[in-house]
Design a protein around this motif. Structure first.
Motif, PDB file in Angstrom:
ATOM      1  N   LEU A  50       0.871  -1.152   0.072  1.00  0.00           N
ATOM      2  CA  LEU A  50       0.052  -0.005  -0.226  1.00  0.00           C
ATOM      3  C   LEU A  50       1.103   1.252  -0.067  1.00  0.00           C
ATOM      4  CD1 LEU A  50      -2.648  -1.094   2.671  1.00  0.00           C
ATOM      5  CD2 LEU A  50      -3.024  -0.691   0.130  1.00  0.00           C
ATOM      6  N   HIS A  51       1.955   1.176   0.989  1.00  0.00           N
ATOM      7  CA  HIS A  51       2.829   2.291   0.844  1.00  0.00           C
ATOM      8  C   HIS A  51       3.484   2.537  -0.442  1.00  0.00           C
ATOM      9  CE1 HIS A  51       6.822   4.348   1.299  1.00  0.00           C
ATOM     10  NE2 HIS A  51       6.261   5.079   2.051  1.00  0.00           N
ATOM     11  N   ARG A  52       3.761   1.375  -1.285  1.00  0.00           N
ATOM     12  CA  ARG A  52       4.264   1.482  -2.625  1.00  0.00           C
ATOM     13  C   ARG A  52       3.462   2.227  -3.430  1.00  0.00           C
ATOM     14  NH1 ARG A  52       9.763   1.263  -4.507  1.00  0.00           N
ATOM     15  NH2 ARG A  52       9.604   1.262  -6.755  1.00  0.00           N
ATOM     16  N   CYS A  53       2.310   1.758  -3.512  1.00  0.00           N
ATOM     17  CA  CYS A  53       1.287   2.082  -4.430  1.00  0.00           C
ATOM     18  C   CYS A  53       1.064   3.770  -4.147  1.00  0.00           C
ATOM     19  CB  CYS A  53       0.009   1.448  -4.117  1.00  0.00           C
ATOM     20  SG  CYS A  53      -1.477   2.302  -5.130  1.00  0.00           S
ATOM     21  N   VAL A  54       1.012   4.124  -2.857  1.00  0.00           N
ATOM     22  CA  VAL A  54       0.765   5.522  -2.631  1.00  0.00           C
ATOM     23  C   VAL A  54       1.839   6.291  -3.146  1.00  0.00           C
ATOM     24  CG1 VAL A  54       0.376   7.302  -0.734  1.00  0.00           C
ATOM     25  CG2 VAL A  54      -0.878   5.219  -0.913  1.00  0.00           C
ATOM     26  N   GLN A  55       2.875   5.882  -2.793  1.00  0.00           N
ATOM     27  CA  GLN A  55       4.426   6.645  -2.915  1.00  0.00           C
ATOM     28  C   GLN A  55       4.527   6.930  -4.399  1.00  0.00           C
ATOM     29  OE1 GLN A  55       8.290   6.276  -0.734  1.00  0.00           O
ATOM     30  NE2 GLN A  55       8.457   4.816  -2.536  1.00  0.00           N
ATOM     31  N   SER A  61       2.069   6.529  -6.869  1.00  0.00           N
ATOM     32  CA  SER A  61       1.120   7.397  -7.155  1.00  0.00           C
ATOM     33  C   SER A  61       1.044   8.679  -7.206  1.00  0.00           C
ATOM     34  CB  SER A  61      -0.508   6.741  -6.952  1.00  0.00           C
ATOM     35  OG  SER A  61      -0.384   5.510  -7.419  1.00  0.00           O
ATOM     36  N   GLU A  62       1.332   9.110  -5.681  1.00  0.00           N
ATOM     37  CA  GLU A  62       1.480  10.506  -5.564  1.00  0.00           C
ATOM     38  C   GLU A  62       2.740  10.962  -6.162  1.00  0.00           C
ATOM     39  OE1 GLU A  62      -0.760  10.725  -1.211  1.00  0.00           O
ATOM     40  OE2 GLU A  62       1.275  10.820  -1.190  1.00  0.00           O
ATOM     41  N   ARG A  66      -7.019   5.386  -9.263  1.00  0.00           N
ATOM     42  CA  ARG A  66      -8.083   4.862  -8.468  1.00  0.00           C
ATOM     43  C   ARG A  66      -7.368   3.726  -7.388  1.00  0.00           C
ATOM     44  NH1 ARG A  66     -12.765   5.788  -6.126  1.00  0.00           N
ATOM     45  NH2 ARG A  66     -13.363   3.596  -5.276  1.00  0.00           N
ATOM     46  N   GLN A  67      -6.271   2.885  -7.799  1.00  0.00           N
ATOM     47  CA  GLN A  67      -5.669   2.271  -6.678  1.00  0.00           C
ATOM     48  C   GLN A  67      -5.212   3.002  -5.466  1.00  0.00           C
ATOM     49  OE1 GLN A  67      -3.119   0.170  -9.437  1.00  0.00           O
ATOM     50  NE2 GLN A  67      -4.595  -1.553  -9.378  1.00  0.00           N
ATOM     51  N   MET A  68      -4.770   4.128  -5.978  1.00  0.00           N
ATOM     52  CA  MET A  68      -3.959   5.222  -5.013  1.00  0.00           C
ATOM     53  C   MET A  68      -5.159   5.528  -3.908  1.00  0.00           C
ATOM     54  SD  MET A  68      -2.445   9.052  -5.160  1.00  0.00           S
ATOM     55  CE  MET A  68      -4.212   9.790  -5.624  1.00  0.00           C
ATOM     56  N   PHE A  69      -6.258   5.772  -4.387  1.00  0.00           N
ATOM     57  CA  PHE A  69      -7.415   6.054  -3.488  1.00  0.00           C
ATOM     58  C   PHE A  69      -8.047   4.903  -2.511  1.00  0.00           C
ATOM     59  CE2 PHE A  69      -7.884   9.643  -6.641  1.00  0.00           C
ATOM     60  CZ  PHE A  69      -7.760  10.729  -5.872  1.00  0.00           C
ATOM     61  N   GLU A  70      -8.063   3.936  -3.461  1.00  0.00           N
ATOM     62  CA  GLU A  70      -8.379   2.469  -2.277  1.00  0.00           C
ATOM     63  C   GLU A  70      -7.434   2.359  -1.365  1.00  0.00           C
ATOM     64  OE1 GLU A  70      -9.466  -0.122  -5.572  1.00  0.00           O
ATOM     65  OE2 GLU A  70     -11.252   0.960  -6.118  1.00  0.00           O
ATOM     66  N   TRP A 105      -8.525  14.951  -5.102  1.00  0.00           N
ATOM     67  CA  TRP A 105      -7.414  15.453  -4.296  1.00  0.00           C
ATOM     68  C   TRP A 105      -6.243  14.689  -4.561  1.00  0.00           C
ATOM     69  CZ3 TRP A 105      -3.837  13.184  -0.904  1.00  0.00           C
ATOM     70  CH2 TRP A 105      -3.153  14.075  -0.178  1.00  0.00           C
ATOM     71  N   GLY A 106      -4.933  15.260  -4.883  1.00  0.00           N
ATOM     72  CA  GLY A 106      -3.605  14.382  -5.002  1.00  0.00           C
ATOM     73  C   GLY A 106      -3.426  14.274  -6.395  1.00  0.00           C
TER      74      GLY A 106
END
Lengths: 428, 428
Positions: free
Chosen positions: A281-286, A288-289, A321-325, B185-186
């Motif tokens: 999840l961290h990897r996805c957020v990092q 994607s952001e 979308r994966q980032m938001f999830e 957002w983001g």
């Protein structure tokens, strides 16, 4: 006094208040230490040529909490009077219009901005810092806050600012052997700090004592009222990634019940099934952001490192979308963690997978990213110094930052009391 | 052509490609319109003195998507060649070292940065913008993105950037009568955009057509694949705050089933019990994150507006812990909303409580803050022009941004077809 550069800020301020030390003497001692050591350590990208003059202009009796205290600033954080290059060839001549608010707060408290410290490019990837581990300069000081961690650990400066998006504050603190805090997300302004991943990026604080971390925490208004109990209860957690621990880190964790027995009750804690996706999840957020943060970089031409083009182009395939999830699932995990650990005063977990590796890599963030993803406060406590530094991190519920600093101060002597037996060394 | 300043960017680019319009002609037309109108409207804080020269240097045949298109930039967003003052006396002489990435992307696409637009101080509170509503300059253009909304609506410039933390993009769009999107957002980097509340701050986009919003959305990589169905199903939602709607806004919402009947199926939708705390959660997050963002301002002395001292001092009493708990509850609400609205192509809700009020207030964000708090994409569609502009907003699940722009384009003609009967006017 020949060891002025070894003073922590709290002690230095007390000596100044007593008329036994001047800001100029302290700044000169730090600059002398840098002159002696930085050819080898390479913690600094730039030094403030006006530092001694600025220190001379501050009276020892100045009542401000950091009056005359030299600090280092990671070079992804804007400073009005020194370049801020992000260690990137794209920004090698950049001069910000303002101090970042996190710097402005230090300067207003009387700090001397001694210089800018080396960092992994954009605190992300690309160029590594050139900084060596003070205990063994053939090894890395970690990343991305390489220079800040090494500068504090090697007595160049008592305090420094870093940042953490994965493990960029805590892991270098472990490799170099110095206290540090990655506060709960959102408590210190990230304005003027190079953006990488907005829901992860956090300003981190380095010091050589927990008194100094408390001093900095006060300046930034870190929350967390209440004193830890005289005998705290601590959960020991290897994380879902224990099989990536080097023997020295595993040995350190295994030594904790005995080491801590005089001062705390300990229990082993396993994170519940389902939380092993924290790293993913961290990897996805990092990533994607990071795609949004780095979208402009390909416009800057030939000097853009492929790692940033990959991020801008979402080469790992994470969708928005994966980032938001991932945000939503992380919100579940935060609550699960805080409910699960409510009976404990803190969780103790590995701060790094092992000793600093040979070379100049940033190191593996696996033991940091899960906590960063949950936006939890993390404090590094040095626990081993021979043959190399290694520490653990204290983790707690969000907004417990200041209480966690007090808890770290309370148990740190027991932790550092005796280095664990290491049967086998390993670079990771 | 005497109405060049009325062209949208898409049409202007087509004329340029056909050799019927030059960048210089378009920029001159926009500057002439500003010269004619801005004494009264006051949308601009500064104009780019090199705009005409920059436009003259761009060939009409330049293939870049915004080649020669003038844009306005809200003055909380950094521009390297123009001041960025945040409309604050604290930063009245500030000259950033870089373009914000969101500006850099426009400039690289060939846009002419025509100037900086007026804004509520720090996009937050304090000084109001001086901008008047183009339809009636005795009224406000809203806030905080006052100048960007008015500049686009009043034909000063075809495109502008704003920001939204509560309702700062969509509400001014409604007051002024122009399309706009507050993306999920983001998705657009907020680096170089004045920080106010990190988990809310979003770069907003103004245009005079949905084609232009799609053009900008493409430049920023807004996600949202898939075409809306030929006959979409739309949920009409008055929000939990319907009793704060002025009669004209209530009448507009009530007119929607009939107006939309030719092009869409509509149903009334009520948010479930428990979601009425969205506004309070937004307030808690905005004020708590604002406390961190504004912690440095009291150091800047006498010119700091009391509103910012109040934020820095947490005068409303929201604690950091409450902020974190608000994040978690908002994560629940996001999922509830997305599950509840999955059967619909979008939700239509009021964009503002009513017409623009007399004066220069920013207006009431009650009908915007709930969606911003859930980080959802919101698109303003003008629906009423007499006696004053008023619109609705389309809201959808996160990461549906580009699809939502296409949906807005599809239903906009039906929405604007016939102004509703307004039996009673009211300023709020």
């Amino acid at each position: 006094m020949t060891d002025l550069s070894r003073l922590d800020a709290t002690t230095a301020r007390a000596l100044m208040r007593d008329g036994r030390l001047t800001p100029r003497e302290l700044t000169r001692a730090c600059l002398a230490r840098i002159a002696e050591r930085d050819g080898e350590i390479r913690a600094w990208l730039s030094l403030n040529p006006r530092a001694e003059a600025e220190a001379s202009a501050i009276a020892a009796s100045d009542p401000r909490p950091l009056a005359g205290i030299p600090v280092g600033i990671k070079d992804v954080i804007d400073t009005v009077d020194l370049p801020t290059t992000h260690n990137s060839p794209l920004y090698s001549t950049r001069r910000p219009a303002d101090d970042a608010p996190c710097v402005e707060i230090l300067r207003a408290a009387g700090a001397i901005i001694l210089g800018k410290t080396d960092t992994t490019e954009f605190a992300a990837a690309g160029r590594n810092a050139m900084t060596g581990c003070p205990a063994d300069p053939s090894r890395t000081s970690g990343g991305s806050s390489a220079g800040s961690a090494a500068a504090v650990a090697d007595f160049h400066v008592p305090l420094a600012l870093g940042t953490q998006t994965g493990g960029s504050t805590i892991r270098p603190a472990s490799f170099c052997g110095t206290p540090a805090i990655k506060p709960s997300w959102g408590l210190i302004s990230t304005e003027g700090v190079k953006l990488y991943a907005n829901s992860l990026d956090t300003v981190g604080l380095y010091a050589r004592s927990f008194d100094d971390l408390a001093l900095l925490g006060g300046l930034y208004g870190l929350p967390g009222a209440g004193e830890p109990p005289a005998r705290p209860t601590l959960a020991l957690c290897l994380t879902p990634y224990a099989d990536e621990l080097a023997p020295e880190a595993r040995a350190l964790m295994q030594s904790l019940p005995e080491r801590l027995a005089p001062v705390a009750d300990t229990e082993w804690l396993q994170l519940p099934a389902g939380m092993e996706d924290l790293d993913a999840l961290h990897r996805c957020v990092q990533m994607s952001e990071g795609a949004a943060a780095m979208r402009n970089l390909p416009l800057r031409g030939a000097l853009v490192h492929q790692a940033f083009l990959d991020r801008a182009n979402r080469s790992e395939g994470h969708t928005a979308r994966q980032m938001f999830e991932a945000y939503d699932r992380l919100a579940d995990h935060r609550r699960t963690f805080e409910t699960l650990t409510a009976p404990y005063d803190a969780v103790i977990a590995p701060a790094a997978p092992g000793f600093a590796p040979i070379g100049r890599s940033a190191g593996n963030p696996k033991f940091n990213a899960l906590w960063t993803a949950m936006q939890l406060p993390c404090i590094h406590v040095p626990a081993v110094s021979e043959p190399l530094p290694l520490g653990v991190q204290l983790v707690a519920a969000r907004a417990q930052d200041s209480r966690l600093i007090r808890l770290a101060a309370q148990i740190a002597p027991a932790l550092a009391f005796s280095p664990p037996a290491v049967t086998e060394g390993k670079d990771d």
